[in-house]
Design a protein around this motif. Structure first.
Motif, PDB file in Angstrom:
ATOM      1  N   TYR A 103       0.815  -1.217   0.000  1.00  0.00           N
ATOM      2  CA  TYR A 103       0.000   0.000   0.000  1.00  0.00           C
ATOM      3  C   TYR A 103       0.853   1.274   0.000  1.00  0.00           C
ATOM      4  O   TYR A 103       0.336   2.383  -0.200  1.00  0.00           O
ATOM      5  CB  TYR A 103      -0.914   0.024   1.231  1.00  0.00           C
ATOM      6  N   PHE A 159      -6.498  -0.192  -0.831  1.00  0.00           N
ATOM      7  CA  PHE A 159      -6.043  -0.140   0.554  1.00  0.00           C
ATOM      8  C   PHE A 159      -6.648   1.065   1.271  1.00  0.00           C
ATOM      9  O   PHE A 159      -7.070   2.037   0.639  1.00  0.00           O
ATOM     10  CB  PHE A 159      -4.520  -0.049   0.612  1.00  0.00           C
ATOM     11  N   ASN A 182      -6.069  -3.397   4.492  1.00  0.00           N
ATOM     12  CA  ASN A 182      -6.481  -4.125   3.290  1.00  0.00           C
ATOM     13  C   ASN A 182      -7.933  -3.869   2.889  1.00  0.00           C
ATOM     14  O   ASN A 182      -8.475  -4.569   2.029  1.00  0.00           O
ATOM     15  CB  ASN A 182      -6.248  -5.625   3.482  1.00  0.00           C
ATOM     16  N   SER A 184     -10.566  -1.631   0.960  1.00  0.00           N
ATOM     17  CA  SER A 184     -10.554  -0.644  -0.119  1.00  0.00           C
ATOM     18  C   SER A 184     -11.324   0.610   0.285  1.00  0.00           C
ATOM     19  O   SER A 184     -12.236   0.550   1.111  1.00  0.00           O
ATOM     20  CB  SER A 184     -11.155  -1.232  -1.393  1.00  0.00           C
TER      21      SER A 184
END
Length: 255
Positions: A103, A159, A182, A184
């Motif tokens: 990320y 991320f 993790n 979105s």
């Protein structure tokens, strides 16, 4: 000479040594290293200022080492220091020691986007009373066009970089490790109150705001989703003060 000097400052190039008055090559190197060190330190500090959240994630030592490698192959192309690091996120994406943090490139890109947006044009925003007056002055609010600044951006990341960014600037850096990285996120970036503002929004709100950016009327901007709440979304836009204009769009009557 200037080109050679710049190259010598950021590399081990020795061709500029002959321009330095000294009794030996060792003394020439010592003198040039003073300039090299000053430039290197200044550029690394600039990157620290531009990417504070990225630095907080990886730590000072790792970030400084990464920044040093970056600047060797990416010397500044502009005297405006805030423009430096435009491709830093691309560098991180291909930087092997940072691969365990997938990320990180998106986070760095977000930080640079926020800086660029802060230095973009400022627009006058409507307050709650002005927006309310615009809505009450028409019979059909669906014919209204709600404008946001043209510098507005909608970003999507796999991320939770928006939450990570907000956690860094909130009540303590210890919240950084509490972010579900993790997950979105949809992000709204807009300049208001002189600075770039970041808001984490949902998918339906992102669609709605994108439609407003395309100058669709309120009726046509509402996404086809049962989970979208128009009232709550409008309240957010008013609270965040990111509406620049509300006007009625008159449609032609059929003959």
């Amino acid at each position: 000479m200037n080109t050679q000097f710049k190259a010598a400052l950021l590399t081990e190039d020795t061709r500029f040594y002959e321009e330095i008055k000294a009794s030996s090559m060792e003394e020439q190197e010592v003198r040039l290293n003073v300039y090299r060190n000053n430039v290197t330190v200044s550029l690394i500090e600039a990157l620290c200022d531009i990417f504070p959240v990225t630095e907080a994630i990886v730590g000072d030592e790792f970030f400084h080492a990464m920044a040093r490698i970056y600047l060797l192959n990416n010397p500044p192309s502009s005297p405006i220091i805030r423009e430096y690091g435009q491709n830093f996120s691309d560098f991180i994406r291909n930087f092997e020691p940072a691969q365990s943090l997938p990320y990180l490139p998106d986070l760095a890109a977000l930080e640079h986007a926020m800086l660029t947006l802060t230095h973009s044009e400022e627009y006058d925003m409507l307050d709650q009373e002005a927006v309310s007056d615009a809505f009450t002055s028409v019979e059909d609010p669906s014919t209204l066009s709600l404008r946001v600044p043209p510098t507005t951006h909608i970003l999507v990341s796999p991320f939770a970089i928006g939450s990570l960014y907000q956690a860094h600037f909130s009540d303590g850096h210890q919240r950084l490790n509490q972010v579900e990285i993790n997950k979105s996120e949809y992000l709204l970036l807009v300049k208001s109150h002189l600075y770039a503002q970041l808001h984490v929004i949902n998918k339906e709100e992102a669609i709605f705001i994108k439609n407003l950016m395309q100058e669709k009327t309120l009726g046509n901007a509402v996404p086809e989703s049962d989970s979208f709440n128009l009232g709550e979304t409008l309240a957010k836009l008013i609270e965040w003060k990111i509406l620049t204009n509300v006007t009625q769009i008159h449609t032609k009557q059929p003959l």
